[in-house]
Motif scaffolding. Structure first.
Motif, PDB file in Angstrom:
ATOM      1  N   PHE A  43       0.817  -1.214   0.000  1.00 58.51           N
ATOM      2  CA  PHE A  43       0.000   0.000   0.000  1.00 58.51           C
ATOM      3  C   PHE A  43       0.855   1.270   0.000  1.00 58.51           C
ATOM      4  CE2 PHE A  43      -2.760  -3.287   1.531  1.00 58.51           C
ATOM      5  CZ  PHE A  43      -4.036  -2.925   1.128  1.00 58.51           C
ATOM      6  N   SER A  44       2.140   1.173  -0.309  1.00 56.85           N
ATOM      7  CA  SER A  44       3.028   2.334  -0.212  1.00 56.85           C
ATOM      8  C   SER A  44       2.674   3.433  -1.203  1.00 56.85           C
ATOM      9  CB  SER A  44       4.483   1.904  -0.406  1.00 56.85           C
ATOM     10  OG  SER A  44       4.647   1.312  -1.690  1.00 56.85           O
ATOM     11  N   ASN A  45       2.011   3.064  -2.322  1.00 55.73           N
ATOM     12  CA  ASN A  45       1.645   4.072  -3.319  1.00 55.73           C
ATOM     13  C   ASN A  45       0.294   4.716  -3.052  1.00 55.73           C
ATOM     14  OD1 ASN A  45       4.011   3.622  -4.790  1.00 55.73           O
ATOM     15  ND2 ASN A  45       3.093   1.931  -5.926  1.00 55.73           N
ATOM     16  N   PHE A  46      -0.404   4.238  -2.013  1.00 50.39           N
ATOM     17  CA  PHE A  46      -1.704   4.812  -1.680  1.00 50.39           C
ATOM     18  C   PHE A  46      -1.512   6.158  -0.973  1.00 50.39           C
ATOM     19  CE2 PHE A  46      -3.036   0.708  -2.784  1.00 50.39           C
ATOM     20  CZ  PHE A  46      -4.424   0.627  -2.800  1.00 50.39           C
ATOM     21  N   PRO A  47      -2.510   7.039  -1.037  1.00 55.39           N
ATOM     22  CA  PRO A  47      -2.423   8.294  -0.257  1.00 55.39           C
ATOM     23  C   PRO A  47      -2.217   7.994   1.220  1.00 55.39           C
ATOM     24  CG  PRO A  47      -4.240   8.387  -1.822  1.00 55.39           C
ATOM     25  CD  PRO A  47      -3.720   6.991  -1.881  1.00 55.39           C
ATOM     26  N   GLN A  48      -1.238   8.658   1.814  1.00 58.74           N
ATOM     27  CA  GLN A  48      -0.853   8.346   3.190  1.00 58.74           C
ATOM     28  C   GLN A  48      -1.988   8.589   4.190  1.00 58.74           C
ATOM     29  OE1 GLN A  48       2.212   6.941   4.153  1.00 58.74           O
ATOM     30  NE2 GLN A  48       2.238   6.639   1.939  1.00 58.74           N
ATOM     31  N   HIS A  49      -2.850   9.558   3.917  1.00 59.56           N
ATOM     32  CA  HIS A  49      -3.916   9.846   4.873  1.00 59.56           C
ATOM     33  C   HIS A  49      -5.007   8.774   4.878  1.00 59.56           C
ATOM     34  CE1 HIS A  49      -5.492  11.475   1.058  1.00 59.56           C
ATOM     35  NE2 HIS A  49      -6.701  11.274   1.583  1.00 59.56           N
ATOM     36  N   LEU A  50      -4.998   7.889   3.863  1.00 59.74           N
ATOM     37  CA  LEU A  50      -5.985   6.813   3.811  1.00 59.74           C
ATOM     38  C   LEU A  50      -5.511   5.535   4.503  1.00 59.74           C
ATOM     39  CD1 LEU A  50      -7.334   7.059   0.132  1.00 59.74           C
ATOM     40  CD2 LEU A  50      -8.419   7.900   2.228  1.00 59.74           C
ATOM     41  N   LEU A  51      -4.215   5.422   4.717  1.00 53.48           N
ATOM     42  CA  LEU A  51      -3.668   4.184   5.275  1.00 53.48           C
ATOM     43  C   LEU A  51      -4.199   3.851   6.669  1.00 53.48           C
ATOM     44  CD1 LEU A  51       0.046   4.196   4.039  1.00 53.48           C
ATOM     45  CD2 LEU A  51      -1.944   3.035   3.081  1.00 53.48           C
ATOM     46  N   PRO A  52      -4.333   4.818   7.597  1.00 55.22           N
ATOM     47  CA  PRO A  52      -4.921   4.471   8.901  1.00 55.22           C
ATOM     48  C   PRO A  52      -6.332   3.910   8.788  1.00 55.22           C
ATOM     49  CG  PRO A  52      -3.796   6.577   9.042  1.00 55.22           C
ATOM     50  CD  PRO A  52      -3.825   6.206   7.593  1.00 55.22           C
ATOM     51  N   ALA A  53      -7.118   4.425   7.857  1.00 59.04           N
ATOM     52  CA  ALA A  53      -8.483   3.919   7.676  1.00 59.04           C
ATOM     53  C   ALA A  53      -8.462   2.492   7.143  1.00 59.04           C
ATOM     54  CB  ALA A  53      -9.258   4.830   6.728  1.00 59.04           C
ATOM     55  N   PHE A  54      -7.604   2.235   6.145  1.00 56.42           N
ATOM     56  CA  PHE A  54      -7.462   0.874   5.629  1.00 56.42           C
ATOM     57  C   PHE A  54      -6.966  -0.066   6.720  1.00 56.42           C
ATOM     58  CE2 PHE A  54      -7.222   2.742   1.253  1.00 56.42           C
ATOM     59  CZ  PHE A  54      -8.248   2.000   0.700  1.00 56.42           C
ATOM     60  N   PHE A  55      -6.001   0.405   7.498  1.00 54.56           N
ATOM     61  CA  PHE A  55      -5.441  -0.414   8.580  1.00 54.56           C
ATOM     62  C   PHE A  55      -6.530  -0.802   9.576  1.00 54.56           C
ATOM     63  CE2 PHE A  55      -3.714  -0.733  12.868  1.00 54.56           C
ATOM     64  CZ  PHE A  55      -2.726  -1.681  12.701  1.00 54.56           C
ATOM     65  N   LEU A  56      -7.339   0.146   9.998  1.00 52.64           N
ATOM     66  CA  LEU A  56      -8.393  -0.133  10.971  1.00 52.64           C
ATOM     67  C   LEU A  56      -9.431  -1.087  10.401  1.00 52.64           C
ATOM     68  CD1 LEU A  56      -9.605   0.445  13.747  1.00 52.64           C
ATOM     69  CD2 LEU A  56     -10.783   2.426  12.742  1.00 52.64           C
ATOM     70  N   LEU A  57      -9.824  -0.873   9.138  1.00 53.39           N
ATOM     71  CA  LEU A  57     -10.814  -1.735   8.502  1.00 53.39           C
ATOM     72  C   LEU A  57     -10.322  -3.176   8.427  1.00 53.39           C
ATOM     73  CD1 LEU A  57     -13.426  -2.207   6.857  1.00 53.39           C
ATOM     74  CD2 LEU A  57     -12.125  -1.532   4.818  1.00 53.39           C
ATOM     75  N   TYR A  58      -9.106  -3.362   7.918  1.00 57.16           N
ATOM     76  CA  TYR A  58      -8.579  -4.719   7.759  1.00 57.16           C
ATOM     77  C   TYR A  58      -8.243  -5.364   9.103  1.00 57.16           C
ATOM     78  CZ  TYR A  58      -8.255  -3.705   2.768  1.00 57.16           C
ATOM     79  OH  TYR A  58      -8.546  -3.381   1.467  1.00 57.16           O
ATOM     80  N   LEU A  59      -7.855  -4.556  10.081  1.00 63.44           N
ATOM     81  CA  LEU A  59      -7.592  -5.103  11.410  1.00 63.44           C
ATOM     82  C   LEU A  59      -8.879  -5.641  12.027  1.00 63.44           C
ATOM     83  CD1 LEU A  59      -5.763  -5.574  13.873  1.00 63.44           C
ATOM     84  CD2 LEU A  59      -6.276  -3.226  14.596  1.00 63.44           C
ATOM     85  N   LEU A  60      -9.973  -4.882  11.939  1.00 65.70           N
ATOM     86  CA  LEU A  60     -11.248  -5.330  12.484  1.00 65.70           C
ATOM     87  C   LEU A  60     -11.737  -6.592  11.779  1.00 65.70           C
ATOM     88  CD1 LEU A  60     -13.099  -1.909  12.978  1.00 65.70           C
ATOM     89  CD2 LEU A  60     -12.089  -3.378  14.740  1.00 65.70           C
ATOM     90  N   MET A  61     -11.585  -6.643  10.459  1.00 65.70           N
ATOM     91  CA  MET A  61     -11.996  -7.830   9.710  1.00 65.70           C
ATOM     92  C   MET A  61     -11.135  -9.033  10.090  1.00 65.70           C
ATOM     93  SD  MET A  61     -12.661  -6.076   5.970  1.00 65.70           S
ATOM     94  CE  MET A  61     -13.205  -7.566   5.168  1.00 65.70           C
ATOM     95  N   TYR A  62      -9.846  -8.796  10.291  1.00 67.30           N
ATOM     96  CA  TYR A  62      -8.929  -9.865  10.699  1.00 67.30           C
ATOM     97  C   TYR A  62      -9.300 -10.420  12.069  1.00 67.30           C
ATOM     98  CZ  TYR A  62      -4.559 -11.865  12.490  1.00 67.30           C
ATOM     99  OH  TYR A  62      -3.613 -12.682  13.076  1.00 67.30           O
ATOM    100  N   LEU A  63      -9.557  -9.522  13.034  1.00 65.64           N
ATOM    101  CA  LEU A  63      -9.922  -9.960  14.381  1.00 65.64           C
ATOM    102  C   LEU A  63     -11.266 -10.678  14.381  1.00 65.64           C
ATOM    103  CD1 LEU A  63      -8.820  -6.833  16.469  1.00 65.64           C
ATOM    104  CD2 LEU A  63      -7.626  -9.027  16.234  1.00 65.64           C
ATOM    105  N   PHE A  64     -12.214 -10.182  13.582  1.00 58.92           N
ATOM    106  CA  PHE A  64     -13.515 -10.842  13.500  1.00 58.92           C
ATOM    107  C   PHE A  64     -13.384 -12.223  12.876  1.00 58.92           C
ATOM    108  CE2 PHE A  64     -17.604 -11.939  11.728  1.00 58.92           C
ATOM    109  CZ  PHE A  64     -18.494 -11.573  12.730  1.00 58.92           C
ATOM    110  N   THR A  65     -12.503 -12.358  11.879  1.00 60.85           N
ATOM    111  CA  THR A  65     -12.266 -13.673  11.261  1.00 60.85           C
ATOM    112  C   THR A  65     -11.759 -14.673  12.287  1.00 60.85           C
ATOM    113  OG1 THR A  65     -11.766 -12.645   9.125  1.00 60.85           O
ATOM    114  CG2 THR A  65     -10.981 -14.890   9.469  1.00 60.85           C
ATOM    115  N   LEU A  66     -10.770 -14.243  13.082  1.00 53.98           N
ATOM    116  CA  LEU A  66     -10.235 -15.124  14.127  1.00 53.98           C
ATOM    117  C   LEU A  66     -11.308 -15.466  15.153  1.00 53.98           C
ATOM    118  CD1 LEU A  66      -6.726 -13.522  14.831  1.00 53.98           C
ATOM    119  CD2 LEU A  66      -7.288 -15.391  13.266  1.00 53.98           C
ATOM    120  N   LEU A  67     -12.035 -14.443  15.626  1.00 53.65           N
ATOM    121  CA  LEU A  67     -13.047 -14.660  16.654  1.00 53.65           C
ATOM    122  C   LEU A  67     -14.167 -15.553  16.146  1.00 53.65           C
ATOM    123  CD1 LEU A  67     -14.154 -13.966  19.462  1.00 53.65           C
ATOM    124  CD2 LEU A  67     -15.267 -11.963  18.452  1.00 53.65           C
TER     125      LEU A  67
END
Length: 342
Positions: A43-67
């Motif tokens: 994701f290095s070529n993505f706009p930097q201000h969008l990365l925290p939002a992507f990180f939070l979205l994928y983190l929540l999906m990852y944790l929900f997958t495990l749970l």
């Protein structure tokens, strides 16, 4: 030793001369250097201000997958009414999904917020091996679950014999062994090649097709074709056997005289069939999409649908579409969190 500046890096990348490698003969006389590590663009070529939002979205999906998968496994383990072949296979499927997700997603999340996105040669090979192993195991388990539904509906009187505990254990063992063999075979074939020139992988993981683009030598094209044929043959073979099973299942269901009986019988297949459609649907959009002017960013987002979104949907589908499992989960939660009756 040679050095070459890396994009978006303050320090040079390390390369090993190809003339010092066993495959030097294939590249002799050419000014090549073999990478000892790779850079994951991700994701290095993505706009930097969008990365925290992507990180939070994928983190929540990852944790929900495990749970979600852990809840399914715990429910099946604790409820004796679910100690049947179908739910044994579901537990194995949940295990493969957890391991597949753990292999890829944490690294993707860390690299999203990090400026250090290099991965060593050995770590890259390990990631490819485990991702292929758990990915193929997942496909083999979906195939076995289709066979289980075929036996249950088309041969109900012989179900306990054909799907005994010993048989189910063997089937699960074979799926894991088959996934391991496929993962080892593909990894050995790919990393037998020499990777020369650029060491930049335009992906957030050690993706096989992205790695093959970095290889050099006369055998690259034949190896690429071989890897594609092996993977497509295995996956399409699983899909064909699943479709073949459901052809017989549909025929058997249509012979049931009552509409209620047909609906009740087909409802036992809905969750599995939905997961198969989601699994192969997202996989085909990534690996079978036509060549065209696709940007690296769009390809990255498309890859996350299969690696993050598909495992996220699977426990939701099985929990909501499988009435028996849904009731067992409710009962389990009520028993643990509701106050005890006097």
């Amino acid at each position: 030793m040679l050095t070459h500046p890396c994009p978006s890096w303050d320090k040079p990348c390390t390369f090993i001369s190809c003339l010092d490698s066993p495959d030097a003969a294939s590249v002799a006389g050419q000014n090549y250097s073999m990478a000892s590590e790779f850079i994951l663009v991700g994701f290095s070529n993505f706009p930097q201000h969008l990365l925290p939002a992507f990180f939070l979205l994928y983190l929540l999906m990852y944790l929900f997958t495990l749970l979600g998968n852990l809840i399914i496994m715990a429910t099946v383990w604790s409820e004796r009414s679910l100690h049947t072949p179908m739910y044994l296979f579901l537990c194995a499927l949940s295990t493969s999904e957890i391991l597949f997700t753990v292999t890829l997603t944490p690294r993707m999340l860390v690299d999203m917020l990090s400026s250090h996105r290099s991965i060593t040669f050995v770590a890259c090979a390990s990631q490819m091996f485990f991702s292929f192993t758990f990915g193929f195991t997942h496909s083999f388990l979906l195939m076995i679950m289709g066979y289980d539904r075929y036996v249950a509906i088309c041969h109900p009187l012989h179900y306990n014999v054909l799907m005994s505990t010993r048989t189910c254990a063997r089937l699960v063992s074979w799926t894991w062994a088959g996934g391991s063999v496929m993962g080892l075979m593909v990894t050995l074939i790919v990393f037998h090649l020499t990777f020369c020139g650029s060491n930049v992988i335009h992906h957030f993981a050690c993706h096989v097709l992205s790695l093959l683009k970095l290889s050099c030598g006369k055998e690259t094209s034949s190896v690429t074709l071989g890897v594609i044929l092996v993977c497509v043959t295995a996956l399409m073979g699983c899909l064909f056997l699943i479709i073949f099973s459901y052809v017989f299942i549909v025929v058997a269901i249509l012979r049931i005289p009552s509409a209620e009986g047909r609906h009740k019988t087909f409802s036992t297949c809905v969750s599995h069939l939905t997961v198969v459609i989601v699994h192969y649907g997202f996989a085909s959009t990534i690996y079978l999409k036509p060549k065209g002017p696709h940007s690296t960013d769009s390809n990255t987002l498309m890859a996350t649908t299969y690696i993050v979104f598909t495992p996220f949907l699977s426990p939701i589908i099985f929990s909501l579409r499988n009435k028996e499992l849904k009731n067992a989960i409710k009962k389990s939660f009520q028993r643990k969190f509701s106050p005890l009756n006097s």
